[in-house]
Design an enzyme around this catalytic site. Structure first.
Site, short mmCIF file in Angstrom:
data_model
loop_
_atom_site.label_atom_id
_atom_site.label_comp_id
_atom_site.label_asym_id
_atom_site.label_seq_id
_atom_site.Cartn_x
_atom_site.Cartn_y
_atom_site.Cartn_z
N GLU A 58 45.03 48.17 32.63
CA GLU A 58 44.57 46.81 34.43
C GLU A 58 42.74 47.79 33.45
O GLU A 58 42.20 48.90 32.96
CB GLU A 58 44.31 47.49 35.09
N CYS B 141 36.56 50.54 29.83
CA CYS B 141 36.19 50.09 28.92
C CYS B 141 35.01 50.75 27.45
O CYS B 141 33.76 50.75 28.35
CB CYS B 141 35.68 48.43 29.17
N ARG C 55 41.28 41.58 38.70
CA ARG C 55 41.25 42.62 37.08
C ARG C 55 42.28 41.72 36.22
O ARG C 55 42.95 41.35 36.80
CB ARG C 55 42.36 43.67 38.04
N ARG D 195 40.14 41.16 44.22
CA ARG D 195 39.39 42.16 43.26
C ARG D 195 39.97 41.74 41.90
O ARG D 195 41.51 41.95 42.13
CB ARG D 195 40.08 42.97 43.75
#
Length: 473
Positions: free
Chosen positions: A127, A89, A180, A178
């Protein structure tokens, strides 16, 4: 030359150690291109996914995606049907004058977009961390979605947030929280992509098929201690054992004297003073979260000062513990002992959680401590927590590199679930060979990432007597 029987081809970008590869191979695909800039991660990928293949099936291996995606020339990536990328990102320009493809220029997402623009694979699967769709990254999110639509991909404006612990073991779930964000797109051409924008998210964040996340057991991803080479290096040190033993004695004393476990707020032993001793002016000057913790600790001391006094007298060595080890955060509900929890030795203190599902693996070595084993999670076990198969190997590399690679990885089961769901939802606009291969694949992408006990428990829970289910006429 080995015959290529793959139903579809895929490119694996920012590939890490192969989380996407594991599930796309399971779906019947063949990797034709892989890009990973980190040398050690790339070696792990090659060891597990490329070297076992016949040479004719080896993908093109790239070390820097920017070199394969020139701005004014053809991309050096072979044709493929699915593009998968766990992309970094990066902040985009906020000039206010451009949107979409132009504004993504200068970021690694732009390099993905260049490949999509030229190769137009049928499916794109991206992702990223959950924050990419959070309020601080609204601009980045809008640019990503706008760019994909400009290129011709039908995508949802609503992020698909998912975690592997929501899946039962048979569907590839693992005991790890987790969350995502997954972005999935189907190539339908620019005109349709720009008009077909009312698209729901691929999946909804929550348990699947009635799975109760509290039925997870961390033991299901553990190896037998006897099978772990150099087991001693994962054992707790004498100091670490002493920290746990002393805090566990407080757990036991609280239960014996009060009939309760420790409270859920952070316990700061250095802040245990009567509430009347707190300075209101000092509290006012502190951030609210910190002043609230100090007040709660003072009240805890007032309520249990006799237990605390006797406990401290029994452990004079507690005062010499490092400051961060004089702090404890109990999140283990009704666990009878610290030695029955999963612990983390954090800079902010020791955190204890119930031994069901584990916190998200991160790219640092704050490795989970399995209290019942009195040791840390090994890299091999951490890989299974990500849904990778038992045969997965890190070779002889340092554990620190292995933990980092796992922490940066993709959860195989979660990726498989969202990908398969997307293919099912978009089957009329996708190549039928791809659709057939994906939907005919078995439910779980790595059948041995969890123990047989996990599947037995899931089966037993799913066959509970009817009185546990709502009655209908």
């Amino acid at each position: 030359m080995a015959k290529d029987s793959a139903a579809f081809k895929y490119a694996d970008l920012f590939a890490g150690i192969g989380g996407f590869h594991a599930m796309l191979d399971h779906a019947g695909g063949r990797c034709v291109y892989v890009s990973e800039i980190d040398r050690e991660a790339r070696q792990t990928y090659l060891r597990n996914w490329v070297e076992p293949l016949h040479p004719s099936q080896h993908p093109v291996v790239n070390t820097d995606i920017t070199m394969a995606t020139p701005e004014d020339g053809p991309v050096d990536v072979p044709p493929h049907d699915v593009l998968a990328a766990g992309f970094p990102c990066q902040p985009f320009s906020k000039s206010g004058h451009q949107r979409g493809m132009d504004e993504a220029r200068g970021t690694l997402f732009w390099n993905i977009a260049r490949i999509l623009e030229e190769r137009t694979p049928a499916v794109v699967l991206l992702e990223n961390v959950r924050n990419i769709a959070g309020p601080r990254h609204t601009h980045e999110w809008d640019v990503i979605i706008e760019t994909l639509r400009e290129i011709g991909y039908r995508v949802s404006s609503t992020p698909s947030v998912f975690s592997p612990h929501f899946l039962p073991p048979s569907l590839g779930g693992t005991p790890q929280v987790r969350d995502r964000v997954f972005i999935l797109g189907t190539y339908v051409g620019r005109e349709r992509a720009m008009s077909e924008t009312d698209v729901p998210p691929t999946v909804v964040r929550g348990p699947v098929d009635g799975w109760n996340v509290h039925d997870w057991d961390a033991d299901w991803i553990l190896d037998d201690d006897s099978a772990i080479a150099d087991l001693s290096q994962y054992r707790l040190t004498a100091d670490e054992t002493a920290w746990v033993n002393v805090w566990d004695d407080l757990v036991q004393r609280m239960w014996s004297a009060r009939g309760v476990r420790l409270p859920g707020f952070p316990l700061w032993a250095d802040a245990w003073i009567p509430e009347r001793g707190l300075d209101p002016f000092e509290l006012e000057a502190l951030p609210r979260w910190k002043s609230q913790i100090l007040i709660k600790n003072a009240r805890f001391y007032d309520d249990h000062r006799d237990v605390i006094r006797d406990w401290k007298r029994a452990h004079p060595n507690f005062a010499s513990f490092p400051e961060s080890r004089r702090k404890l955060e109990w999140q283990a509900q009704d666990s009878a002992s610290l030695w029955e929890t999963v612990m983390h030795f954090r800079p902010s203190g020791i955190r204890a959680k119930a031994p069901t599902y584990l916190p998200a693996l991160v790219a640092i070595t704050q490795t989970s401590v399995i209290g019942s084993r009195r040791r840390r999670l090994t890299p091999h076990e951490a890989a299974r927590l990500q849904g990778l198969p038992r045969h997965f190997s890190f070779g002889n590399q340092l554990d620190s590199a292995s933990y980092k690679q796992i922490g940066n990885g993709v959860a195989v089961g979660a990726a498989w679930y969202v990908f398969r769901t997307h293919v099912a939802q978009n089957c009329n606009d996708l190549p039928q060979s791809l659709v057939r291969s994906v939907l005919r694949a078995s439910d779980g992408p790595s059948a041995d990432s969890v123990s047989l006990d996990a599947l037995a428990t899931e089966f037993a829970v799913s066959n509970l007597p009817a009185l546990h289910m709502p009655q209908t006429a």
